[in-house]
Design an enzyme around this catalytic site. Structure first.
Site, PDB file in Angstrom:
ATOM      1  NE  ARG A   1       0.818  -5.287  11.159  1.00 20.96           N
ATOM      2  CZ  ARG A   1       1.897  -4.923  10.441  1.00 20.96           C
ATOM      3  NH1 ARG A   1       3.049  -5.540  10.620  1.00 20.96           N
ATOM      4  NH2 ARG A   1       1.812  -3.956   9.569  1.00 20.96           N
TER       5      ARG A   1
ATOM      6  NE  ARG B   1       7.523  -4.303   6.256  1.00 27.55           N
ATOM      7  CZ  ARG B   1       6.251  -3.945   6.100  1.00 27.55           C
ATOM      8  NH1 ARG B   1       5.768  -3.704   4.902  1.00 27.55           N
ATOM      9  NH2 ARG B   1       5.450  -3.853   7.136  1.00 27.55           N
TER      10      ARG B   1
ATOM     11  CE  LYS C   1      -2.550  -0.869   3.694  1.00 26.68           C
ATOM     12  NZ  LYS C   1      -2.082  -2.175   4.180  1.00 26.68           N
TER      13      LYS C   1
ATOM     14  NE  ARG D   1       6.187  -1.265  10.862  1.00 26.40           N
ATOM     15  CZ  ARG D   1       5.263  -1.075   9.912  1.00 26.40           C
ATOM     16  NH1 ARG D   1       5.582  -0.437   8.808  1.00 26.40           N
ATOM     17  NH2 ARG D   1       4.037  -1.525  10.062  1.00 26.40           N
TER      18      ARG D   1
ATOM     19  NE  ARG E   1      -4.957  -1.558   9.677  1.00 29.70           N
ATOM     20  CZ  ARG E   1      -3.888  -0.903   9.262  1.00 29.70           C
ATOM     21  NH1 ARG E   1      -3.965   0.341   8.917  1.00 29.70           N
ATOM     22  NH2 ARG E   1      -2.735  -1.511   9.160  1.00 29.70           N
TER      23      ARG E   1
HETATM   24  P1  AMP Z   1       0.330  -0.029   9.141  1.00 30.15           P
HETATM   25  O1  AMP Z   1       1.625   0.720   9.035  1.00 30.15           O
HETATM   26  O2  AMP Z   1      -0.755   0.577   8.281  1.00 30.15           O
HETATM   27  O3  AMP Z   1       0.488  -1.501   8.946  1.00 30.15           O
HETATM   28  O4  AMP Z   1      -0.187   0.188  10.656  1.00 30.15           O
HETATM   29  C1  AMP Z   1       0.598  -0.227  11.744  1.00 30.15           C
HETATM   30  C2  AMP Z   1      -0.260  -0.380  12.981  1.00 30.15           C
HETATM   31  O5  AMP Z   1      -0.892   0.873  13.297  1.00 30.15           O
HETATM   32  C3  AMP Z   1      -1.436  -1.350  12.845  1.00 30.15           C
HETATM   33  O6  AMP Z   1      -1.053  -2.688  13.085  1.00 30.15           O
HETATM   34  C4  AMP Z   1      -2.382  -0.843  13.932  1.00 30.15           C
HETATM   35  O7  AMP Z   1      -1.937  -1.221  15.214  1.00 30.15           O
HETATM   36  C5  AMP Z   1      -2.200   0.668  13.813  1.00 30.15           C
HETATM   37  N1  AMP Z   1      -3.176   1.245  12.863  1.00 30.15           N
HETATM   38  C6  AMP Z   1      -2.904   1.815  11.648  1.00 30.15           C
HETATM   39  N2  AMP Z   1      -4.029   2.251  11.049  1.00 30.15           N
HETATM   40  C7  AMP Z   1      -5.046   1.944  11.891  1.00 30.15           C
HETATM   41  C8  AMP Z   1      -6.458   2.101  11.842  1.00 30.15           C
HETATM   42  N3  AMP Z   1      -7.068   2.664  10.788  1.00 30.15           N
HETATM   43  N4  AMP Z   1      -7.197   1.657  12.903  1.00 30.15           N
HETATM   44  C9  AMP Z   1      -6.608   1.097  13.969  1.00 30.15           C
HETATM   45  N5  AMP Z   1      -5.281   0.898  14.079  1.00 30.15           N
HETATM   46  C10 AMP Z   1      -4.502   1.310  13.058  1.00 30.15           C
END
Ligand code: AMP
Length: 212
Positions: free
Chosen positions: A166, A127, A13, A155, A88
Site C-alpha cells: 500500500r 492495529r 485520516k 484487517r 487516490r
Molecule cells: P483505506 O481504508 O482508505 O486504507 O482503503 C482500504 C483499501 O480500499 C485500499 O487499500 C484500496 O484497496 C481500496 N480503496 C480505498 N479507496 C480507494 C480509491 N479511492 N481507489 C482505489 N482503491 C481504493
C-alpha cells in the site's frame, strides 16, 4: 464545505475526518469503508474490490469513481462533504473535478496529512479491531484490555506485506495528486506526527487560512 483528505494509509485520516465532520456538519465519504462494506455484503462491486484490497492494491478507477459519484449526488452531500481516501489517482482527481465543475461547484481544500513510512508501518501492523464493539486498538500505542485480546482481529490489508504494497502504491499513484492540488492552490500540508488533538489543531489553522 468540500474537503479532500489525502495521506498514506494509517496517517490518521479517519480520526481527523471524524473531527471535521463534526466541525462542519458534513458527511464523511470514506471509500475504504464503502468498499469494505460492499465486500461484506458480497455485492458484485464488493467481490471485485475484495480481491484487490486483500493484496493491498487499488480497486480499479472506474468502479471507485462510479461509487463516489453516486454517493456525492445524494441530498446529504448537497451542502458539502469530506472525501476520505478519494481521489487516490490522477484519473480519480480529474473525474471528480469534471463532475463538480459540471455542477458549477469545486473543492474548497485538499488536506495532505504527512507521516514518514517507518511510522506508518508501525502504526498499521500493530492495529487490531474488536469485531464486537468496532473499537480499534494498537498493540503498542493503545493496548487493548486483556479480556478482549482473544477476540481481536487484524484487517487483511494491515499485514506487513499488504502495508508495504500500500505504501509503494501510495507513493507511485497518490503523490501525483498532491502536485495536482498544489497547482490549483488548494493544498494544505499538515504534519501528521503526534497527538491527534494537536494534528487536528494544525489542520484547522490550515483550513481556515485556505477558506478565508
Ligand atoms: P483505506 O481504508 O482508505 O486504507 O482503503 C482500504 C483499501 O480500499 C485500499 O487499500 C484500496 O484497496 C481500496 N480503496 C480505498 N479507496 C480507494 C480509491 N479511492 N481507489 C482505489 N482503491 C481504493
Amino acid at each position: 464545505m468540500r474537503i479532500i483528505l489525502i495521506g498514506p494509509p494509517g496517517a490518521g485520516k479517519g480520526t481527523q475526518a471524524a473531527r471535521l465532520v463534526r466541525t462542519y456538519s458534513i458527511p464523511a465519504v470514506s471509500t475504504g469503508e464503502m468498499l469494505r462494506h460492499a465486500a461484506d455484503q458480497g455485492s458484485e462491486l464488493g467481490q471485485t474490490a475484495d480481491s484487490f484490497m486483500k493484496r493491498g492494491q487499488l480497486v480499479p478507477d472506474e468502479s471507485v469513481i462510479a461509487m463516489v459519484m453516486e454517493r456525492i449526488a445524494q441530498p446529504d452531500c448537497a451542502s458539502g462533504f469530506l472525501l476520505d481516501g478519494f481521489p487516490r489517482t490522477l484519473t480519480q482527481a480529474e473525474a471528480l473535478h469534471e463532475s463538480l465543475q459540471q455542477a458549477g461547484i469545486g473543492v474548497d481544500s485538499a488536506v495532505l496529512i504527512e507521516v514518514p513510512d517507518d511510522l506508518i508501518m508501525e502504526r498499521i501492523t500493530g492495529r487490531r479491531l474488536d469485531p464486537q464493539t468496532g473499537t480499534i486498538y494498537h498493540v503498542k500505542f493503545d493496548p487493548p484490555p486483556p479480556d478482549v485480546v482473544p477476540r481481536l482481529v487484524q484487517r487483511k490489508d494491515d499485514t506487513e506485506e499488504a502495508c508495504q504494497a500500500r505504501l509503494v502504491r501510495y507513493h507511485a499513484e497518490t503523490e501525483p495528486i498532491v502536485a495536482y492540488y498544489e497547482r490549483q492552490n488548494l493544498l494544505c500540508r499538515v504534519d501528521g506526527v503526534g497527538d491527534p488533538d494537536r494534528i487536528g489543531g494544525r489542520l484547522m489553522v490550515c483550513l481556515t487560512k485556505k477558506t478565508e
